[in-house]
Design an enzyme around this catalytic site. Structure first.
Site, short mmCIF file in Angstrom:
data_model
loop_
_atom_site.label_atom_id
_atom_site.label_comp_id
_atom_site.label_asym_id
_atom_site.label_seq_id
_atom_site.Cartn_x
_atom_site.Cartn_y
_atom_site.Cartn_z
N ASP A 90 0.84 -1.20 0.00
CA ASP A 90 0.00 0.00 0.00
C ASP A 90 0.88 1.26 0.00
O ASP A 90 1.96 1.25 0.58
CB ASP A 90 -0.90 -0.03 1.26
CG ASP A 90 -2.07 0.93 1.15
OD1 ASP A 90 -2.28 1.51 0.07
OD2 ASP A 90 -2.77 1.11 2.16
N GLY A 91 0.37 2.29 -0.62
CA GLY A 91 1.05 3.59 -0.56
C GLY A 91 1.67 4.06 -1.87
O GLY A 91 2.35 5.09 -1.88
N GLY A 116 0.15 5.42 -4.39
CA GLY A 116 -0.45 6.70 -4.76
C GLY A 116 0.14 7.85 -3.93
O GLY A 116 0.49 8.90 -4.47
N ARG A 117 0.27 7.62 -2.62
CA ARG A 117 0.82 8.67 -1.75
C ARG A 117 2.29 8.95 -2.07
O ARG A 117 2.75 10.08 -2.03
CB ARG A 117 0.64 8.30 -0.28
CG ARG A 117 -0.74 8.66 0.24
CD ARG A 117 -1.09 7.94 1.49
NE ARG A 117 -1.43 6.55 1.21
CZ ARG A 117 -1.51 5.59 2.12
NH1 ARG A 117 -1.25 5.87 3.38
NH2 ARG A 117 -1.85 4.37 1.78
N TRP A 118 3.02 7.91 -2.44
CA TRP A 118 4.43 8.07 -2.82
C TRP A 118 4.52 8.99 -4.05
O TRP A 118 5.33 9.92 -4.08
CB TRP A 118 5.01 6.69 -3.14
CG TRP A 118 6.46 6.65 -3.49
CD1 TRP A 118 7.51 6.47 -2.63
CD2 TRP A 118 7.04 6.77 -4.80
NE1 TRP A 118 8.70 6.46 -3.32
CE2 TRP A 118 8.42 6.65 -4.65
CE3 TRP A 118 6.51 6.98 -6.08
CZ2 TRP A 118 9.30 6.71 -5.74
CZ3 TRP A 118 7.37 7.05 -7.17
CH2 TRP A 118 8.75 6.91 -6.99
N HIS A 162 2.85 3.32 -9.06
CA HIS A 162 2.65 1.89 -9.30
C HIS A 162 3.90 1.28 -9.96
O HIS A 162 4.30 0.16 -9.64
CB HIS A 162 1.42 1.65 -10.16
CG HIS A 162 0.13 2.00 -9.47
ND1 HIS A 162 -0.13 1.64 -8.17
CD2 HIS A 162 -0.98 2.69 -9.89
CE1 HIS A 162 -1.34 2.09 -7.81
NE2 HIS A 162 -1.86 2.74 -8.84
N TRP A 212 -11.50 -2.75 -8.79
CA TRP A 212 -12.22 -2.38 -10.01
C TRP A 212 -12.95 -1.05 -9.85
O TRP A 212 -13.33 -0.41 -10.83
CB TRP A 212 -13.26 -3.45 -10.38
CG TRP A 212 -12.65 -4.78 -10.70
CD1 TRP A 212 -12.71 -5.90 -9.92
CD2 TRP A 212 -11.88 -5.14 -11.86
NE1 TRP A 212 -12.03 -6.92 -10.53
CE2 TRP A 212 -11.51 -6.49 -11.72
CE3 TRP A 212 -11.46 -4.45 -13.00
CZ2 TRP A 212 -10.75 -7.17 -12.67
CZ3 TRP A 212 -10.71 -5.13 -13.95
CH2 TRP A 212 -10.36 -6.46 -13.78
N LEU A 237 11.54 -20.17 -4.06
CA LEU A 237 10.48 -19.33 -3.50
C LEU A 237 9.14 -19.57 -4.20
O LEU A 237 9.08 -19.62 -5.43
CB LEU A 237 10.85 -17.85 -3.65
CG LEU A 237 9.80 -16.86 -3.14
CD1 LEU A 237 9.78 -16.84 -1.61
CD2 LEU A 237 10.08 -15.45 -3.68
N ARG A 244 1.61 -4.89 6.29
CA ARG A 244 0.99 -3.84 5.48
C ARG A 244 1.86 -2.61 5.52
O ARG A 244 2.28 -2.17 6.59
CB ARG A 244 -0.42 -3.52 5.96
CG ARG A 244 -1.11 -2.50 5.05
CD ARG A 244 -2.59 -2.41 5.28
NE ARG A 244 -3.19 -1.55 4.25
CZ ARG A 244 -4.42 -1.65 3.81
NH1 ARG A 244 -5.22 -2.55 4.30
NH2 ARG A 244 -4.88 -0.83 2.88
N LEU A 304 -7.02 -5.23 7.24
CA LEU A 304 -6.78 -6.43 6.41
C LEU A 304 -7.33 -6.25 4.99
O LEU A 304 -6.89 -6.93 4.06
CB LEU A 304 -7.43 -7.66 7.03
CG LEU A 304 -6.60 -8.41 8.08
CD1 LEU A 304 -7.38 -9.61 8.59
CD2 LEU A 304 -5.26 -8.87 7.51
N SER A 305 -8.30 -5.35 4.84
CA SER A 305 -8.86 -5.05 3.52
C SER A 305 -9.20 -6.31 2.71
O SER A 305 -8.83 -6.41 1.52
CB SER A 305 -7.91 -4.16 2.72
OG SER A 305 -7.77 -2.92 3.35
C1 FPP Z 1 -1.71 0.29 -3.35
O1 FPP Z 1 -1.34 1.58 -3.64
C2 FPP Z 1 -1.27 -0.66 -4.33
C3 FPP Z 1 -2.07 -1.34 -5.21
C4 FPP Z 1 -3.29 -0.85 -5.85
C5 FPP Z 1 -1.74 -2.71 -5.55
C6 FPP Z 1 -0.27 -3.00 -5.67
C7 FPP Z 1 0.22 -2.83 -7.04
C8 FPP Z 1 1.54 -2.76 -7.34
C9 FPP Z 1 2.63 -2.87 -6.36
C10 FPP Z 1 1.92 -2.56 -8.75
C11 FPP Z 1 1.56 -3.71 -9.61
C12 FPP Z 1 2.18 -4.98 -9.15
C13 FPP Z 1 2.64 -5.93 -9.98
C14 FPP Z 1 3.28 -7.13 -9.44
C15 FPP Z 1 2.57 -5.81 -11.43
P1 FPP Z 1 -2.47 2.69 -3.61
O2 FPP Z 1 -2.68 3.13 -5.02
O3 FPP Z 1 -3.68 2.19 -2.91
O4 FPP Z 1 -1.76 3.79 -2.76
P2 FPP Z 1 -2.46 4.97 -1.93
O5 FPP Z 1 -3.25 4.31 -0.82
O6 FPP Z 1 -1.29 5.75 -1.40
O7 FPP Z 1 -3.30 5.75 -2.89
#
Ligand code: FPP
Length: 245
Positions: free
Chosen positions: A25-26, A28-30, A42, A74, A136, A193, A200-201
């Site tokens: 997670d994170g 988007g914030r990054w 992403h 989605w 792995l 997380r 846990l989402s």
């Molecule tokens: C959460 O960040 C991340 C996701 C939506 C899923 C994880 C996806 C990746 C790591 C990239 C794709 C992975 C592969 C293996 C191809 P967020 O967008 O919810 O972040 P935020 O909460 O800061 O907005």
């Protein structure tokens, strides 16, 4: 009974982290903090996946389950969903040879067969190519939701009951576990997380019954080998009792 004996009976040792599951997670914030588009976050998240897949076996981890796309994702804008699917395609295409060379066995949980047909084909080819590898075990949760997984499992049980093949009174936890996408896999020892959230989402709801939980403030794109080692060290301080005392 000593802790070591009690936890061995429950399927592991007090400090062995065989199965790590990560809620990444994170992204988007990054990206926002760097004034970059979400896609850049992403993309950087995929780099973190590469780092963690490489580092995990060195820390004794045998199974790594990554929450890559949830059944609720989605709801995101269509262009972001399409970016995530594109990144997944790119990751598999560009990494599969290296993963195979390193003995990684790749598999998927979730309703991944409902993804676009060309992607399903790519994923299935990758799964088959690496199926006999003994390194792995990398499990990607794709179009995954714990509740959806349980509903699908319950439907197969209900079908067996309706067909007269199964007595409802015979249904037990092992039988339910065997109908889940994770059938045959040990449950996660640790659910981690990133980004400071402590939820846990809908991830591995059944399987996490006795998992330890660690939340780190690190945003997923910044997650690296050191952060992983820190999480493993935190896990090693936990006393696991599996409902015993
Ligand atoms: C959460 O960040 C991340 C996701 C939506 C899923 C994880 C996806 C990746 C790591 C990239 C794709 C992975 C592969 C293996 C191809 P967020 O967008 O919810 O972040 P935020 O909460 O800061 O907005």
């Amino acid at each position: 009974m000593s802790l070591a004996v009690a936890s061995t009976q429950a399927g592991g040792t007090a400090s062995s982290l065989r199965h790590l599951a990560i809620i990444m997670d994170g992204n988007g914030r990054w990206a926002k903090a760097k004034r970059l588009p979400r896609l850049a976050g992403h993309r950087a998240g995929v780099e973190a996946v590469r780092r963690v897949v490489e580092a995990a076996p060195d820390l004794g981890i045998e199974i790594l389950t990554l929450y890559a796309f949830s059944s609720e994702n989605w709801k995101r804008p269509a262009d972001e969903v399409s970016d995530l699917m594109g990144l997944l395609r790119h990751y598999i295409r560009s990494e599969i040879k290296e993963l195979h060379r390193n003995g990684v066995r790749l598999s998927f949980i979730g309703d991944w067969k409902a993804l676009q047909s060309d992607l399903v084909e790519l994923l299935e080819d990758a799964r088959q190519l690496t199926a006999n590898n003994t390194g792995l075990r990398l499990v990607m949760a794709l179009n995954y939701g714990g509740q959806d997984e349980m509903v699908r499992a319950v439907r197969t049980l209900a079908a067996d009951v309706a067909a007269g093949r199964l007595d409802p009174a015979a249904i037990d936890t092992d039988m339910v576990g065997d109908r889940l996408d994770t059938a045959g896999m040990p449950p996660p020892d640790l659910v981690l997380r990133t980004s400071g959230e402590q939820r846990l989402s809908n991830f591995l709801l059944w399987q996490s019954a006795y998992a330890e939980f660690v939340a780190t403030d690190i945003l997923w794109p910044d997650f690296d080998r050191v952060a992983l080692a820190d999480a493993v060290a935190e896990f090693a301080t936990r006393e696991r009792r599996f409902g015993g005392r």
